[in-house]
Motif scaffolding. Structure first.
Motif, PDB file in Angstrom:
ATOM      1  N   UNK A 172      62.519  80.839  22.559  1.00  0.00           N
ATOM      2  CA  UNK A 172      61.694  80.382  21.443  1.00  0.00           C
ATOM      3  C   UNK A 172      60.793  81.512  20.952  1.00  0.00           C
ATOM      4  N   UNK A 173      60.253  82.291  21.906  1.00  0.00           N
ATOM      5  CA  UNK A 173      59.446  83.445  21.523  1.00  0.00           C
ATOM      6  C   UNK A 173      60.232  84.448  20.698  1.00  0.00           C
ATOM      7  N   UNK A 174      61.475  84.696  21.078  1.00  0.00           N
ATOM      8  CA  UNK A 174      62.324  85.616  20.328  1.00  0.00           C
ATOM      9  C   UNK A 174      62.660  85.064  18.945  1.00  0.00           C
ATOM     10  N   UNK A 175      62.838  83.738  18.864  1.00  0.00           N
ATOM     11  CA  UNK A 175      63.090  83.114  17.561  1.00  0.00           C
ATOM     12  C   UNK A 175      61.901  83.323  16.638  1.00  0.00           C
ATOM     13  N   UNK A 176      60.689  83.120  17.165  1.00  0.00           N
ATOM     14  CA  UNK A 176      59.471  83.279  16.359  1.00  0.00           C
ATOM     15  C   UNK A 176      59.315  84.720  15.898  1.00  0.00           C
ATOM     16  N   UNK A 177      59.484  85.668  16.821  1.00  0.00           N
ATOM     17  CA  UNK A 177      59.347  87.094  16.470  1.00  0.00           C
ATOM     18  C   UNK A 177      60.377  87.498  15.430  1.00  0.00           C
TER      19      UNK A 177
END
Length: 257
Positions: A172-177
């Motif tokens: 999810x963090x990678x999706x946001x970034x």
């Protein structure tokens, strides 16, 4: 009864409920008595009517045209919703009443064993048989007390929510970034937490703030290699992020099945 089953199904299984092949013919089950020409038990739906003053269960043969795995997926999914509802009724966490056919009279469904002895009737026909010899049987629809059911539904969702894994949070963090950099805006940590928590709650996932900071936001915190902007996130960006995060959460749910 049908509305209650669907409400729990949509809450517990938003990605697949009512979307499986053959679902339009649910609820179906294998008959214990009826067999085809080769001696195999056939698939049926049930109806409940009065015959000579007695409540009688009828089996209607079905031609499903489904593969074995597809039939199994339907029956397993239905059972996963039926079982907690039956338990909640049997333990009186949910109250229900019988609405008598013909008269419209209502009576409490509090007879001992009714949610075990007649469970298959209730969940496969939506009806129950009220028997008081020597009087004729009465067939009744099952009606839930709405406020109590909605409270139980909310409590059940909270009690049985699955915890988002570290791997899921990192993704999810990678999706946001990735989305942030692609569209050139800055999302604050609180905005990201609120957005991810909102999506997670809809997917019946638990996501603690501490875990989000440790796994999801850690990816975003590093400024190495990323452009820094003061452009605020817009509503259409949030909508796109919600959809991407929901897809990741649903993917995780499907892998667990």
């Amino acid at each position: 009864m049908e509305d209650a089953v669907n409400a729990l199904g949509r809450q517990d299984h938003p990605d697949v409920w009512a979307q499986l092949p053959g679902w339009e013919q649910m609820p179906f089950r294998r008959s214990h008595k009826l067999r085809d020409g080769k001696g195999r038990r056939i698939w049926v739906r049930h109806t409940l009517t009065l015959v000579g003053g007695r409540g009688t269960l009828h089996s209607i043969p079905l031609k499903l045209g489904l593969k074995r795995d597809e039939r199994r997926a339907c029956t397993r999914l239905y059972k996963s919703v039926r079982a907690p509802l039956q338990h909640a009724l049997a333990t009186k966490r949910i109250e229900a009443v019988a609405v008598h056919h013909g008269s419209g009279n209502k009576s409490p469904l509090d007879r001992p064993g009714i949610w075990t002895k007649q469970a298959y009737l209730v969940f496969f026909t939506g009806k129950v048989v009220l028997r008081d010899p020597p009087h004729p049987d009465v067939i009744a629809d099952v009606l839930f007390e709405q406020t109590g059911f909605e409270k139980w539904l909310k409590d059940w969702g909270r009690e049985n929510a699955k915890l988002a894994s570290p791997k899921m949070l990192k993704d999810i963090g990678q999706i946001i970034v990735g989305h942030e950099q692609k569209h050139g805006y800055d999302i604050t940590r609180q905005e990201a937490i609120d957005l991810a928590n909102d999506v997670a709650a809809q997917q019946r996932r638990k996501m603690s703030v501490r875990a989000f900071k440790a796994y999801a936001w850690k990816t975003r915190q590093s400024k190495a290699g990323r452009k820094v902007t003061v452009r605020k996130i817009q509503d259409h960006h949030k909508a796109e992020l919600r959809e991407l995060i929901a897809k990741r959460l649903n993917h995780g749910a499907l892998l667990l099945k």
